[in-house]
Motif scaffolding. Structure first.
Motif, PDB file in Angstrom:
ATOM      1  N   LYS A   1      22.479   1.666  -9.359  1.00 41.49           N
ATOM      2  CA  LYS A   1      22.394   0.922  -8.102  1.00 41.49           C
ATOM      3  C   LYS A   1      22.747   1.775  -6.891  1.00 41.49           C
ATOM      4  CE  LYS A   1      25.493  -2.332  -7.094  1.00 41.49           C
ATOM      5  NZ  LYS A   1      26.026  -2.073  -5.745  1.00 41.49           N
ATOM      6  N   GLU A   2      23.871   2.489  -6.948  1.00 42.74           N
ATOM      7  CA  GLU A   2      24.342   3.223  -5.764  1.00 42.74           C
ATOM      8  C   GLU A   2      23.389   4.346  -5.357  1.00 42.74           C
ATOM      9  OE1 GLU A   2      26.164   2.437  -8.376  1.00 42.74           O
ATOM     10  OE2 GLU A   2      27.537   0.929  -7.530  1.00 42.74           O
ATOM     11  N   PRO A   3      22.949   5.219  -6.288  1.00 45.42           N
ATOM     12  CA  PRO A   3      21.977   6.244  -5.895  1.00 45.42           C
ATOM     13  C   PRO A   3      20.671   5.654  -5.381  1.00 45.42           C
ATOM     14  CG  PRO A   3      22.954   6.781  -8.016  1.00 45.42           C
ATOM     15  CD  PRO A   3      23.370   5.394  -7.692  1.00 45.42           C
ATOM     16  N   ALA A   4      20.239   4.540  -5.969  1.00 44.45           N
ATOM     17  CA  ALA A   4      18.995   3.901  -5.530  1.00 44.45           C
ATOM     18  C   ALA A   4      19.143   3.351  -4.114  1.00 44.45           C
ATOM     19  CB  ALA A   4      18.620   2.775  -6.490  1.00 44.45           C
ATOM     20  N   GLU A   5      20.290   2.759  -3.822  1.00 44.65           N
ATOM     21  CA  GLU A   5      20.540   2.250  -2.471  1.00 44.65           C
ATOM     22  C   GLU A   5      20.491   3.385  -1.449  1.00 44.65           C
ATOM     23  OE1 GLU A   5      24.140   0.178   0.150  1.00 44.65           O
ATOM     24  OE2 GLU A   5      24.270   0.259  -2.044  1.00 44.65           O
ATOM     25  N   ALA A   6      21.159   4.501  -1.765  1.00 46.79           N
ATOM     26  CA  ALA A   6      21.189   5.647  -0.846  1.00 46.79           C
ATOM     27  C   ALA A   6      19.791   6.234  -0.648  1.00 46.79           C
ATOM     28  CB  ALA A   6      22.128   6.718  -1.390  1.00 46.79           C
TER      29      ALA A   6
ATOM     30  N   PHE B   1       8.030   9.989  -1.454  1.00 51.77           N
ATOM     31  CA  PHE B   1       8.136   8.603  -1.936  1.00 51.77           C
ATOM     32  C   PHE B   1       8.430   8.583  -3.440  1.00 51.77           C
ATOM     33  CE2 PHE B   1       5.790   5.600   1.203  1.00 51.77           C
ATOM     34  CZ  PHE B   1       6.462   6.176   2.273  1.00 51.77           C
ATOM     35  N   ILE B   2       8.330   9.734  -4.100  1.00 50.64           N
ATOM     36  CA  ILE B   2       8.538   9.812  -5.544  1.00 50.64           C
ATOM     37  C   ILE B   2       9.857  10.537  -5.801  1.00 50.64           C
ATOM     38  CG2 ILE B   2       7.626  10.691  -7.727  1.00 50.64           C
ATOM     39  CD1 ILE B   2       4.827  10.574  -6.433  1.00 50.64           C
ATOM     40  N   VAL B   3      10.834   9.803  -6.336  1.00 49.90           N
ATOM     41  CA  VAL B   3      12.182  10.343  -6.531  1.00 49.90           C
ATOM     42  C   VAL B   3      12.581  10.156  -7.989  1.00 49.90           C
ATOM     43  CG1 VAL B   3      14.558  10.357  -5.694  1.00 49.90           C
ATOM     44  CG2 VAL B   3      12.718   9.590  -4.173  1.00 49.90           C
ATOM     45  N   ASP B   4      12.930  11.254  -8.656  1.00 53.08           N
ATOM     46  CA  ASP B   4      13.342  11.187 -10.061  1.00 53.08           C
ATOM     47  C   ASP B   4      14.859  11.033 -10.184  1.00 53.08           C
ATOM     48  OD1 ASP B   4      10.773  11.484 -11.231  1.00 53.08           O
ATOM     49  OD2 ASP B   4      10.836  13.639 -10.814  1.00 53.08           O
ATOM     50  N   ASN B   5      15.265  10.635 -11.399  1.00 49.87           N
ATOM     51  CA  ASN B   5      16.700  10.531 -11.727  1.00 49.87           C
ATOM     52  C   ASN B   5      17.447   9.524 -10.875  1.00 49.87           C
ATOM     53  OD1 ASN B   5      18.239  11.497 -13.801  1.00 49.87           O
ATOM     54  ND2 ASN B   5      18.333  13.594 -13.043  1.00 49.87           N
TER      55      ASN B   5
ATOM     56  N   LYS C   1       0.800  -1.225   0.000  1.00 53.51           N
ATOM     57  CA  LYS C   1       0.000   0.000   0.000  1.00 53.51           C
ATOM     58  C   LYS C   1       0.835   1.279   0.000  1.00 53.51           C
ATOM     59  CE  LYS C   1      -3.847  -2.190   2.470  1.00 53.51           C
ATOM     60  NZ  LYS C   1      -4.725  -2.257   1.271  1.00 53.51           N
ATOM     61  N   ARG C   2       2.096   1.190   0.407  1.00 55.55           N
ATOM     62  CA  ARG C   2       2.953   2.382   0.468  1.00 55.55           C
ATOM     63  C   ARG C   2       4.093   2.194  -0.532  1.00 55.55           C
ATOM     64  NH1 ARG C   2       2.388   0.578   5.474  1.00 55.55           N
ATOM     65  NH2 ARG C   2       4.626   0.144   5.719  1.00 55.55           N
ATOM     66  N   ILE C   3       3.785   2.442  -1.776  1.00 58.46           N
ATOM     67  CA  ILE C   3       4.694   2.091  -2.878  1.00 58.46           C
ATOM     68  C   ILE C   3       5.496   3.311  -3.316  1.00 58.46           C
ATOM     69  CG2 ILE C   3       4.846   1.138  -5.213  1.00 58.46           C
ATOM     70  CD1 ILE C   3       2.032  -0.125  -4.636  1.00 58.46           C
ATOM     71  N   ALA C   4       6.809   3.243  -3.140  1.00 62.45           N
ATOM     72  CA  ALA C   4       7.698   4.318  -3.564  1.00 62.45           C
ATOM     73  C   ALA C   4       8.039   4.159  -5.043  1.00 62.45           C
ATOM     74  CB  ALA C   4       8.965   4.318  -2.730  1.00 62.45           C
ATOM     75  N   PHE C   5       8.423   5.262  -5.669  1.00 64.43           N
ATOM     76  CA  PHE C   5       8.745   5.270  -7.104  1.00 64.43           C
ATOM     77  C   PHE C   5      10.114   5.899  -7.326  1.00 64.43           C
ATOM     78  CE2 PHE C   5       8.854   7.776 -11.060  1.00 64.43           C
ATOM     79  CZ  PHE C   5       8.618   6.778 -12.005  1.00 64.43           C
ATOM     80  N   PHE C   6      11.004   5.156  -7.989  1.00 73.97           N
ATOM     81  CA  PHE C   6      12.298   5.688  -8.411  1.00 73.97           C
ATOM     82  C   PHE C   6      12.276   5.810  -9.928  1.00 73.97           C
ATOM     83  CE2 PHE C   6      15.046   4.034  -4.608  1.00 73.97           C
ATOM     84  CZ  PHE C   6      14.374   4.931  -3.772  1.00 73.97           C
ATOM     85  N   GLY C   7      12.295   7.066 -10.424  1.00 78.71           N
ATOM     86  CA  GLY C   7      12.169   7.293 -11.859  1.00 78.71           C
ATOM     87  C   GLY C   7      13.458   7.730 -12.516  1.00 78.71           C
ATOM     88  N   GLY C   8      13.327   8.171 -13.760  1.00 83.09           N
ATOM     89  CA  GLY C   8      14.465   8.656 -14.535  1.00 83.09           C
ATOM     90  C   GLY C   8      14.333  10.148 -14.775  1.00 83.09           C
TER      91      GLY C   8
END
Length: 357
Positions: A230-235, A222-226, A186-193
């Motif tokens: 792997k490393e930025p996503a981990e951070a 919860f919504i993060v662009d760019n 229910k709490r879905i984060a988004f990592f975009g470009g």
């Protein structure tokens, strides 16, 4: 002293050795009826003796075609683009064309240089997927100005008048997030470009549509662009997992970002998929061997490669051979599929991967 490079044999060398005009050698090598069979045998034998190689580039140039396709991709060592290249190469082989492969390495400057290189090589068509840095497509005008056909694929500029081939990015993202919701997340984060590239904007819109349709409320942070690596996503995932009300799932538009989230979950002793669900994009080869295996969106990359090349072979060439006119606005869409693996399969744990359209 370095050994002097041996000069390649030419038609003139054969002509001098046999004692006939260079034009007669050319006719003999091309099996024209104006040259006798005995002379053809003599010329071919002398050509083999001198290790002569036919200059197909020069011959094709005289015919007004190079029978060569150029492709520019952001990364050669990414499975998605490697598969696309494989599909393009196979189609070129089937159509008796050569392929020149260029890599922009996600650099606008290198992309411009690659375009210049392919123009200098006199290719018949350029197939291109834009780099992450590409915000203007003025350099593509040079391709058109040199009467070279252009096909954009995957990362494209819709405003530029060329043939394009893309995935159903918005619909695919919608289905991927719907899958997470169906598993109870229910709490879905988004990592975009980067939002200036249409495909990332479309994938973000698909996520937002799924959240809105399901009546969920997602905090803005919860919504993060760019976030594609792997490393930025981990951070970024670590920062979100520190929150009192943290995400219980992540949808990333890159499998490499999904890999970063998986690592962050381990650092916080979060079980995947029980505590955290993860689904990525592109169905990279490593998604099948991680622990747990990673769910992903398959873009049908080999099919995309074949279809991209066939835009030129089946559409452009066929129309040129019939009415001499080519439509500048052909758009093809390749349907993606959801590959469900362990990382997002909370309700059906242990049943193995499955595919959903």
């Amino acid at each position: 002293m370095p050994k002097e490079k041996k000069k390649r044999a030419t038609i003139r060398d054969i002509a001098d050795a046999v004692g006939i005009a260079p034009s007669s050698v050319s006719k003999a090598l091309n099996d024209l009826p104006t040259i006798s069979e005995n002379m053809k045998i003599l010329v071919r034998a002398k050509a083999q003796e001198l290790n002569y190689k036919h200059n197909s580039s020069a011959a094709n140039l005289r015919r007004g075609t190079s029978r060569t396709i150029g492709v520019i991709v952001p990364k050669i060592n990414v499975a998605f683009f490697a598969d696309i290249i494989a599909g393009i190469e196979q189609t070129c082989f089937e159509n008796d064309h050569r392929l020149i492969i260029c890599q922009s390495d996600e650099s606008f400057e290198r992309e411009v240089q690659a375009v210049e290189t392919l123009i200098q090589q006199n290719v018949d068509c350029v197939l291109i997927s834009l780099s992450q840095e590409t915000k203007t497509t003025d350099h593509l005008k040079e391709i058109i100005n040199h009467n070279i056909q252009l096909v954009q694929f995957d990362r494209v500029d819709h405003a530029f008048g060329s043939h394009i081939l893309v995935n159903d990015n918005q619909e695919a993202s919608f289905k991927a997030v719907q899958h997470l919701i169906s598993q109870g997340y229910k709490r879905i984060a988004f990592f975009g470009g980067p939002d200036y590239l249409p495909l990332y904007k479309e994938r973000k819109q698909g996520y937002l549509d799924a959240i809105r349709t399901s009546g969920l409320i997602i905090p803005y942070n919860f919504i993060v662009d760019n976030i594609l690596k792997k490393e930025p996503a981990e951070a970024a995932a670590i920062e979100l997992l520190k929150l009192k009300t943290a995400p219980d799932a992540f949808f990333t538009v890159s499998d490499y970002a999904a890999l970063g989230v998986l690592k962050a979950a381990r650092l916080y002793n979060k079980k995947v998929p029980e505590d955290i669900g993860i689904i990525g994009f592109s169905n990279e080869a490593f998604t099948e061997v991680t622990s747990p295996t990673l769910s992903s969106v398959s873009q049908q990359s080999k099919k995309m490669g074949r279809e991209t090349a066939n835009v030129y072979f089946n559409h452009v060439l066929n129309q040129q051979h019939t009415d001499g006119k080519v439509s500048p606005s052909l758009k093809l869409v390749i349907e993606s599929s959801i590959i469900v693996r362990e990382s997002s399969c909370r309700k059906n744990k242990g049943k193995g991967p499955r595919t959903g359209k």
